[in-house]
Design a protein around this motif. Structure first.
Motif, short mmCIF file in Angstrom:
data_model
loop_
_atom_site.label_atom_id
_atom_site.label_comp_id
_atom_site.label_asym_id
_atom_site.label_seq_id
_atom_site.Cartn_x
_atom_site.Cartn_y
_atom_site.Cartn_z
N LEU A 1 0.94 -1.23 -0.02
CA LEU A 1 -0.03 -0.19 -0.06
C LEU A 1 0.94 1.30 0.07
CD1 LEU A 1 -3.24 0.37 2.05
CD2 LEU A 1 -1.48 2.37 1.88
N HIS A 2 0.39 2.38 -0.88
CA HIS A 2 1.38 3.44 -1.07
C HIS A 2 2.27 4.08 0.46
CE1 HIS A 2 -1.28 3.92 -4.53
NE2 HIS A 2 -2.30 3.97 -3.75
N MET A 3 3.35 3.90 0.29
CA MET A 3 4.33 3.98 1.50
C MET A 3 4.47 5.83 1.68
SD MET A 3 5.96 3.10 3.89
CE MET A 3 5.64 4.11 4.88
N THR A 4 2.97 6.15 2.33
CA THR A 4 3.07 7.61 2.71
C THR A 4 3.32 7.94 3.97
OG1 THR A 4 0.73 7.45 2.88
CG2 THR A 4 1.55 7.89 0.56
N VAL A 5 3.02 9.23 4.67
CA VAL A 5 3.09 9.43 6.12
C VAL A 5 2.07 8.75 6.54
CG1 VAL A 5 2.77 11.34 7.55
CG2 VAL A 5 4.38 11.54 5.63
N GLN A 6 0.86 9.03 6.08
CA GLN A 6 -0.40 8.22 6.64
C GLN A 6 -0.13 6.79 6.87
OE1 GLN A 6 -0.46 10.40 4.01
NE2 GLN A 6 -0.97 12.00 5.34
N THR A 7 0.21 6.14 5.82
CA THR A 7 0.67 4.67 5.87
C THR A 7 1.35 4.33 7.03
OG1 THR A 7 0.10 4.41 3.39
CG2 THR A 7 1.38 2.66 4.41
N ALA A 8 2.48 5.08 7.21
CA ALA A 8 3.37 5.13 8.22
C ALA A 8 2.63 4.79 9.58
CB ALA A 8 4.49 6.24 8.23
N VAL A 9 1.61 5.68 9.88
CA VAL A 9 0.99 5.82 11.07
C VAL A 9 0.20 4.43 11.17
CG1 VAL A 9 -0.88 6.85 12.52
CG2 VAL A 9 0.63 8.43 11.12
N ALA B 1 11.65 7.19 7.43
CA ALA B 1 11.18 7.05 9.02
C ALA B 1 10.76 5.62 9.38
CB ALA B 1 10.06 8.06 9.26
N ILE B 2 10.01 4.82 8.58
CA ILE B 2 9.61 3.60 9.12
C ILE B 2 10.85 2.76 8.88
CG2 ILE B 2 8.53 1.76 7.84
CD1 ILE B 2 6.77 3.66 9.55
N ALA B 3 11.85 2.76 8.06
CA ALA B 3 12.84 1.96 7.96
C ALA B 3 13.76 2.13 9.39
CB ALA B 3 13.54 2.09 6.81
N VAL B 4 13.95 3.51 9.81
CA VAL B 4 14.80 3.89 10.95
C VAL B 4 14.01 3.43 12.37
CG1 VAL B 4 15.51 5.80 12.29
CG2 VAL B 4 16.23 5.56 9.77
N GLY B 5 12.64 3.58 12.19
CA GLY B 5 11.94 3.32 13.30
C GLY B 5 12.00 4.51 14.64
N PRO B 6 10.90 4.53 15.44
CA PRO B 6 11.02 5.79 16.26
C PRO B 6 12.08 5.97 17.17
CG PRO B 6 9.20 4.20 16.76
CD PRO B 6 9.85 3.65 15.53
N ASN B 7 12.65 4.72 17.33
CA ASN B 7 13.96 4.59 18.36
C ASN B 7 15.27 4.60 17.58
OD1 ASN B 7 11.97 4.63 20.59
ND2 ASN B 7 11.64 2.53 20.23
N GLY B 8 15.20 4.14 16.33
CA GLY B 8 16.42 4.05 15.62
C GLY B 8 17.22 5.29 15.32
N THR B 9 18.21 5.15 14.75
CA THR B 9 18.98 6.33 14.01
C THR B 9 19.25 5.85 12.55
OG1 THR B 9 21.13 5.61 14.65
CG2 THR B 9 19.94 7.31 16.21
#
Ligand code: NAI
Length: 482
Positions: free
Chosen positions: A54-62, A91-99
């Protein structure tokens, strides 16, 4: 991307920007965020291995991070070569806690501007689960049905013992999928059959994908149960309509910056998407003309105040042409040859076969030139120029950023609840195509009312009895059409 990492995106350094936009989007997605809260302890998707296409957008990230918050493991690809927002993918590949140096997110295979070969490779990566018993997912979340199609074709050709010759491909798209299947189908591994065996179901986002599912069901080919998310009322009557009302003109504006007011715009198709598109163009002051094959939709368009006529009647005079049908061959190369200088042609339906791009390329003496990515001029021998958006692929995601968060919160809340249904209640869903139960549809609407300051009126018990519903709903019979 460093080798050995289990993802592929354009540029990990965009992750911080992506994260900021994800944070802003979360506030605009109350449906998904309240589902996260409601199911935080229950973890209904623990054990789910969800492959998303599914389209890898900001909304899809949520959406992805909601599935993870409910216990799922997730792998993701985009369902269109132009629709990925590279900062969201990073951002999805890095994750909220990664860098970026230490990515810890979800395996995502998506970047803006994939080739068809890369597109199908990404879909295959999202379906490949190293270390899982079958090597694959146990759930699919699809948009347009490509992940589901790949699994079904793999199984079909493994059963037949061979893949059709590449020379039989009917299009570049078809060639790319056949090449992949030639690479992955062999007599011994039964990769796709093994992979399909553990899939509990698919939840499908869009009209076109749903159409494919009902065809497979009709032909007895469907391998696992499916929930038609598209026909949840809180999906198609909101995302398809109000989403396109927002993102159609966003795409046209970003691509061309042409003044829409005063222009004549043709909208082909007056279903949910067409209704939103026509309204969005009218809102800008365009004179909108609708084409339809269905007398009911044609009458609706007329009652909504639009002129309804054939493409033939307006092809030489209109300024903007938008296809919204989910059907093929709506605007042919011979139509485009007759359009006026600097007419704009774009499609917002799921696949790129609504506009005959292959035929356009074959016109004698035609020259294609890139103005910028996803905006091309096609110059005819007489000097007449056409502007074609996103090479005939869905322009709201190719030229802009797709639908805004609030409307996608509805669609993705439907998706999440559908995933929970199929994953947690396999016995209630034998192989077939289902729509989301109405109480869940109403629940999704409820989750979005507070944010808009909506106050619902409560039915009194005697009123509920009089119209034959429960005080707590569902408030409509299944045949009600909204
Ligand atoms: P729909 O079935 O409600 O509407 C399509 C309309 O096109 C129908 O009314 C049909 O009668 C009409 N049509 C079919 N052939 C035609 C022809 N030759 N000429 C004129 N009209 C014709 O479908 P919906 O939900 O509006 O979706 C349309 C497409 O948009 C699908 O491919 C869907 O997957 C896609 N879609 C795209 C989105 C986006 O963000 N770009 C969002 C939602 C859906």
């Amino acid at each position: 991307v460093p080798t050995g990492q289990d993802f592929k995106v354009a540029d990990l350094s965009l992750a911080a920007f992506g994260r900021k936009e994800i944070t802003l989007a979360e506030h605009e997605m109350p449906g998904l965020m309240s589902i996260r809260k409601e199911y935080a302890d229950a973890q209904p998707l623990a054990g789910a291995r969800v492959t998303g296409s599914l389209h890898m957008t900001v909304q899809t990230a949520v959406l992805i991070e909601t599935l993870v918050a409910l216990g799922a493991e997730v792998r993701w690809a985009s369902c269109n070569i132009f629709s990925t927002q590279d900062h969201a993918a990073a951002a999805i590949a890095v994750g909220p806690n990664g860098t970026p140096d230490n990515p810890q997110g979800v395996p995502v295979f998506a970047w803006k501007g994939e080739s068809l070969e890369e597109y199908w490779w990404c879909t295959e990566q999202a379906l490949t689960w190293p270390g899982s018993p079958t090597g694959g997912p146990n759930m699919i979340l699809d948009d347009g049905g490509d992940a589901t199609l790949l699994v079904h074709k793999g199984v079909e050709y493994e059963k037949a013992g061979k893949v059709p010759a590449i020379e039989t491909a009917e299009s570049d798209e078809h060639r790319a999928i056949l090449e992949l299947l030639h690479r992955t189908v062999d007599g011994t591994s039964q990769k796709w059959t093994r992979l399909a065996s553990e899939i509990r179901g698919v939840t499908e986002e869009t009209t076109t994908g749903v159409h494919r599912l009902y065809e497979m069901q009709r032909d007895g080919d469907l391998l696992f149960p499916a929930i038609n998310v598209n026909d949840a009322v809180t999906k198609s009557k909101f995302d398809n309509k109000y989403g396109c009302r927002h993102s159609l003109i966003d795409g046209i504006n970003r691509a061309t910056d042409v003044l829409i007011g005063g222009k004549t715009a043709v909208v082909c198709g007056y279903g949910d998407v067409g209704k939103g598109c026509a309204e969005s163009l009218r809102g800008q002051g365009a004179r909108v003309i609708v084409t339809e094959v269905d007398p009911i939709c044609a009458l609706q368009a007329a009652m909504d105040g639009y002129q309804v006529t054939t493409l033939e009647d307006v092809v030489e005079t209109a300024d903007i042409f938008i296809t919204t049908t989910g059907n093929k061959d709506i605007i042919l190369a011979s139509d485009m040859a007759r359009m006026k200088h600097q007419a704009i042609v774009g499609n917002i339906g799921h696949f790129d076969n609504e506009i005959d791009m292959a035929g356009l390329a074959k016109l004698d003496g035609i020259v294609k030139d890139e103005v910028k990515p996803q905006v091309h001029t096609w110059t005819h021998p007489d000097g007449k120029v056409l502007i074609v958006l996103s090479e005939g692929r869905l322009l709201n995601l190719g030229n802009a950023t797709g639908h805004p968060s609030f409307v996608m919160s509805n669609s993705f809340a439907d998706q999440t609840l559908a995933q929970i249904e199929l994953f947690t209640k396999p016995d209630e869903y034998p192989t077939d195509v289902y729509v989301l139960p109405k109480h869940l549809d109403e629940k999704v609407a409820c989750l979005h009312l507070d944010a808009l300051g909506v106050k619902l009126t409560e039915l009194r018990p005697e009123q509920a009895a009089y119209i034959g519903v429960e005080v707590t709903g569902p408030y409509k019979p299944d045949h009600y059409r909204y």
